[in-house]
Design an enzyme around this catalytic site. Structure first.
Site, short mmCIF file in Angstrom:
data_model
loop_
_atom_site.label_atom_id
_atom_site.label_comp_id
_atom_site.label_asym_id
_atom_site.label_seq_id
_atom_site.Cartn_x
_atom_site.Cartn_y
_atom_site.Cartn_z
N ASP A 16 0.80 -1.15 0.16
CA ASP A 16 -0.08 -0.15 0.06
C ASP A 16 0.83 1.26 -0.02
O ASP A 16 0.78 1.87 0.76
CB ASP A 16 -0.93 -0.21 1.28
CG ASP A 16 -0.19 -0.14 2.75
OD1 ASP A 16 1.04 -0.70 2.43
OD2 ASP A 16 -0.83 0.13 3.66
N HIS A 248 9.51 0.16 9.36
CA HIS A 248 8.51 -1.10 9.46
C HIS A 248 8.55 -2.05 8.25
O HIS A 248 9.03 -3.06 8.14
CB HIS A 248 6.96 -0.54 9.67
CG HIS A 248 6.73 0.40 10.64
ND1 HIS A 248 6.65 -0.22 11.91
CD2 HIS A 248 6.61 1.83 10.63
CE1 HIS A 248 6.45 0.83 12.55
NE2 HIS A 248 6.27 2.11 11.99
O1 LIG Z 1 1.11 5.88 13.41
C1 LIG Z 1 0.58 5.44 12.34
N1 LIG Z 1 -0.79 4.91 12.05
C2 LIG Z 1 -0.92 4.36 11.12
N2 LIG Z 1 -0.11 3.72 10.20
C3 LIG Z 1 1.25 3.88 10.63
C4 LIG Z 1 1.50 4.48 11.55
N3 LIG Z 1 2.99 4.73 11.62
C5 LIG Z 1 3.41 3.92 10.72
N4 LIG Z 1 2.29 3.46 10.08
C6 LIG Z 1 2.25 2.62 8.56
O2 LIG Z 1 1.75 1.18 9.02
C7 LIG Z 1 2.58 0.44 8.83
C8 LIG Z 1 3.24 -0.06 10.38
O3 LIG Z 1 2.11 -0.22 11.37
C9 LIG Z 1 3.50 0.67 7.98
O4 LIG Z 1 3.27 0.36 6.79
C10 LIG Z 1 3.47 2.38 8.12
O5 LIG Z 1 3.86 3.00 6.98
#
Ligand SMILES: O=c1[nH]cnc2c1ncn2[C@@H]1O[C@H](CO)[C@@H](O)[C@H]1O
Length: 323
Positions: A16, A248
């Site tokens: 994504d 991540h």
């Molecule tokens: O704070 C957040 N909220 C939602 N999605 C996030 C946040 N930080 C990183 N990601 C995204 O969600 C995945 C890891 O959980 C990663 O794909 C990152 O880009």
């Protein structure tokens, strides 16, 4: 393309994009240990239509338009349309508000689940799916083809918060929260699964100094990443007060490329699909035989990452992007 050398792992990236997705995709394209045989797209960091556009754009940047892109589901596995999409993390365009021109390429005329099923059947036991978003496409493949879980070699997924707080809310990590029903289907499917959760990825930080080093490289991948990373750094400063960003998706990709850089535990994972802890991932380590039958009883074991050699991951990511 030339036939892949023996021992090279075929991977499909379910993605994504997403800033850290872009980094993970480039990392895979720069890694001789793996051959990227396709990208499949999903909502999460952006809606699916934009994820497809970004996936095509990233392949054009990388000069790899030979790699097919199959568009994935626009709705959750329960047909939900109220999706949790996080433009505050990645920018409205998903790639750091750069407003790149539309790609010239188009997705193939096959859905993501159909493509996953086709490739798993074509190379039984040989394809690894690296899943970087909500698990809807993978769960659809499992539902559509009862032999998919057996035919797919491995599913390495970025998801879950094992015994730590989530990042969407205290209970849930974003990818699992995005489609908890799909995640529960995947975890209980019997496929060979390695889950890399934020209990591990929060140890892997790209610092301001690392970003400066990337910026000094003339490599096109490093240059592209530096263009889009600003929004991701701003978000981390705001949300976590850190001078750096969590890697991540690249860490999950490294778990597929160089599995020796993570260690794992094993057990049955179930996902909470409703209520205030919706999206919670809970590992049962199978150490105790409970008197009662539980929702974990007789569920297959999966691997869950517990430690990571963070300096080695950051070093490898940097080297391959700057090369
Ligand atoms: O704070 C957040 N909220 C939602 N999605 C996030 C946040 N930080 C990183 N990601 C995204 O969600 C995945 C890891 O959980 C990663 O794909 C990152 O880009």
């Amino acid at each position: 393309m030339a036939a892949a050398a023996a021992g090279v792992k075929k991977i499909i990236i379910d993605t994504d994009p997403g800033i850290d997705d872009a980094m993970a995709i480039f990392l895979a394209l720069r890694s001789p240990e793996v051959e990227v045989i396709g990208l499949t797209t999903i909502y999460g960091n952006v809606y699916t239509t934009l994820a497809t556009r970004n996936a095509l754009h990233l392949l054009e940047v990388a000069d790899r338009i030979d790699i097919p892109v199959a568009e994935g589901s626009h709705v959750s596995i329960t047909k939900g349309t109220r999706l949790s999409v996080v433009d505050f993390v990645h920018g409205a365009d998903g790639l750091g508000n750069q407003n790149f021109p539309p790609p010239e390429g188009k997705p193939i005329d096959m859905s993501a689940p159909d493509f996953l099923i086709e490739q798993a059947n074509l190379y039984p036991g040989k394809v690894t799916v690296v899943a970087l978003g909500p698990l809807t496409n993978i769960a659809l493949a499992i539902q559509q083809d009862p032999s998919f879980a057996k035919n797919i070699g491995q599913i390495v997924l970025l998801g879950g918060a094992f015994a730590v707080n989530g990042n969407t809310n205290p209970a849930a990590e974003a990818n699992i929260f995005g489609d908890p029903d799909a995640a529960d289907i995947v975890f209980t499917s019997g496929a060979d699964i390695l889950a890399v959760g934020i209990n591990v990825t929060h140890q892997v930080v790209l610092t301001d100094a690392d970003r400066d080093k990337l910026a000094s490289s003339t490599g096109k991948f490093a240059q592209f990443m530096c263009k889009i990373l600003g929004v991701y750094f701003d978000y981390h400063r705001e949300a976590y007060s850190t001078k750096g960003v969590y890697l991540h998706d690249p860490t999950a990709m490294i778990a597929a490329i160089k599995p020796s850089l993570v260690t794992c535990t094993e057990g049955a994972v179930r996902v909470q699909t409703n209520g205030i802890t919706k999206g919670l991932t809970l590992l049962y380590n199978k150490q105790k035989r409970f008197a009662e039958i539980t929702e974990w009883t007789d569920q297959p074991s999966v691997k869950v990452a517990v430690t990571v050699d963070a300096p080695a991951v950051v070093k490898l990511v940097m080297e391959r992007l700057m090369d």
